[in-house]
Design a protein around this motif. Structure first.
Motif, PDB file in Angstrom:
ATOM      1  N   ALA A   1       0.831  -1.209   0.000  1.00  0.00           N
ATOM      2  CA  ALA A   1       0.000   0.000   0.000  1.00  0.00           C
ATOM      3  C   ALA A   1       0.862   1.254   0.000  1.00  0.00           C
ATOM      4  N   TYR A   2       1.865   1.295   0.845  1.00  0.00           N
ATOM      5  CA  TYR A   2       2.702   2.479   0.981  1.00  0.00           C
ATOM      6  C   TYR A   2       3.497   2.776  -0.288  1.00  0.00           C
ATOM      7  N   HIS A   3       3.718   1.737  -1.080  1.00  0.00           N
ATOM      8  CA  HIS A   3       4.494   1.919  -2.309  1.00  0.00           C
ATOM      9  C   HIS A   3       3.633   1.928  -3.566  1.00  0.00           C
ATOM     10  N   GLY A   4       2.300   2.018  -3.380  1.00  0.00           N
ATOM     11  CA  GLY A   4       1.408   2.291  -4.506  1.00  0.00           C
ATOM     12  C   GLY A   4       0.999   1.120  -5.360  1.00  0.00           C
ATOM     13  N   HIS A   5       0.982  -0.079  -4.824  1.00  0.00           N
ATOM     14  CA  HIS A   5       0.668  -1.271  -5.611  1.00  0.00           C
ATOM     15  C   HIS A   5      -0.756  -1.747  -5.326  1.00  0.00           C
ATOM     16  N   ALA A   6      -1.727  -1.073  -5.930  1.00  0.00           N
ATOM     17  CA  ALA A   6      -3.141  -1.346  -5.661  1.00  0.00           C
ATOM     18  C   ALA A   6      -3.547  -2.777  -6.010  1.00  0.00           C
TER      19      ALA A   6
ATOM     20  N   PRO B   1      -2.367   0.997   6.934  1.00  0.00           N
ATOM     21  CA  PRO B   1      -2.106   1.044   5.490  1.00  0.00           C
ATOM     22  C   PRO B   1      -2.881   2.171   4.802  1.00  0.00           C
ATOM     23  N   LEU B   2      -4.124   2.414   5.235  1.00  0.00           N
ATOM     24  CA  LEU B   2      -4.930   3.470   4.615  1.00  0.00           C
ATOM     25  C   LEU B   2      -4.299   4.846   4.834  1.00  0.00           C
ATOM     26  N   ALA B   3      -3.859   5.116   6.041  1.00  0.00           N
ATOM     27  CA  ALA B   3      -3.217   6.412   6.304  1.00  0.00           C
ATOM     28  C   ALA B   3      -1.950   6.569   5.471  1.00  0.00           C
ATOM     29  N   GLY B   4      -1.195   5.478   5.309  1.00  0.00           N
ATOM     30  CA  GLY B   4       0.006   5.531   4.473  1.00  0.00           C
ATOM     31  C   GLY B   4      -0.316   5.834   3.023  1.00  0.00           C
ATOM     32  N   ALA B   5      -1.374   5.205   2.506  1.00  0.00           N
ATOM     33  CA  ALA B   5      -1.772   5.434   1.116  1.00  0.00           C
ATOM     34  C   ALA B   5      -2.280   6.864   0.922  1.00  0.00           C
TER      35      ALA B   5
ATOM     36  N   ASP C   1      -5.822   4.975  -6.033  1.00  0.00           N
ATOM     37  CA  ASP C   1      -6.199   3.598  -6.353  1.00  0.00           C
ATOM     38  C   ASP C   1      -5.968   2.654  -5.182  1.00  0.00           C
ATOM     39  N   VAL C   2      -4.943   2.903  -4.392  1.00  0.00           N
ATOM     40  CA  VAL C   2      -4.675   2.079  -3.210  1.00  0.00           C
ATOM     41  C   VAL C   2      -5.711   2.375  -2.132  1.00  0.00           C
TER      42      VAL C   2
END
Length: 161
Positions: free
Chosen positions: A80-85, A108-112, A119-120
């Motif tokens: 999630a933090y690295h954008g891999h939806a 994970p949501l706060a990181g995204a 998209d994540v």
């Protein structure tokens, strides 16, 4: 209570995978530990880099989807933090906890939200992520970083009760 039934021998590791093991000799405990740690590091890197083609088969073979790094980040958190939806969706489908906080109590949501990955955020919400989990929460991150579009997405998919 004991059983008289013969117990099968546990499977032996493949000694060909160690440079120090002699052909046909079992791996030492230290060599086995080294291989397990190398596999865990590779899986965490696969999540971080979005390499689902390498990571997902290992999970399907029984590797733990809840694996965490030394900072408490799960495979899902790293994806999630690295954008891999797409990988986030696949991990959630395999039972990854979309609200598992890391050691800093981040979700994970706060990181995204922090990283700006719409998209994540959508994938996490679709998987049931709680926008109020963690410190700061996803909602707090929306307000702090001024991500109004993400705020609307959160309210659409997970409105306040």
């Amino acid at each position: 209570m004991t059983s008289d039934a013969a117990q099968p021998d546990p499977p032996q590791p493949d000694s060909s995978q160690s440079a120090t093991a002699q052909p046909g000799s079992p791996l030492t405990s230290e060599e086995q530990d080294e291989q397990v740690l190398a596999l865990a590091r590779r899986m965490l890197d696969d999540a971080r880099e979005g390499r689902g083609d390498a990571l997902l088969p290992l999970l399907d073979q029984g590797a733990p989807v809840a694996m965490r790094d030394s900072r408490g980040n799960t495979l899902l958190m790293l994806a999630a933090y690295h954008g891999h939806a797409d990988l986030v969706r696949e991990l959630a489908a395999r039972g990854a906890d979309v609200d598992q906080l890391n050691d800093r109590q981040q979700s994970p949501l706060a990181g995204a939200v922090f990283k700006g990955y719409d998209d994540v955020v959508s994938a996490l919400l679709d998987a049931g992520a709680d926008p109020d989990a963690g410190t700061p929460s996803g909602r707090d991150s929306v307000a702090f970083f001024g991500r109004e579009e993400m705020g609307r997405l959160i309210e659409e998919k997970a409105p306040r009760a």
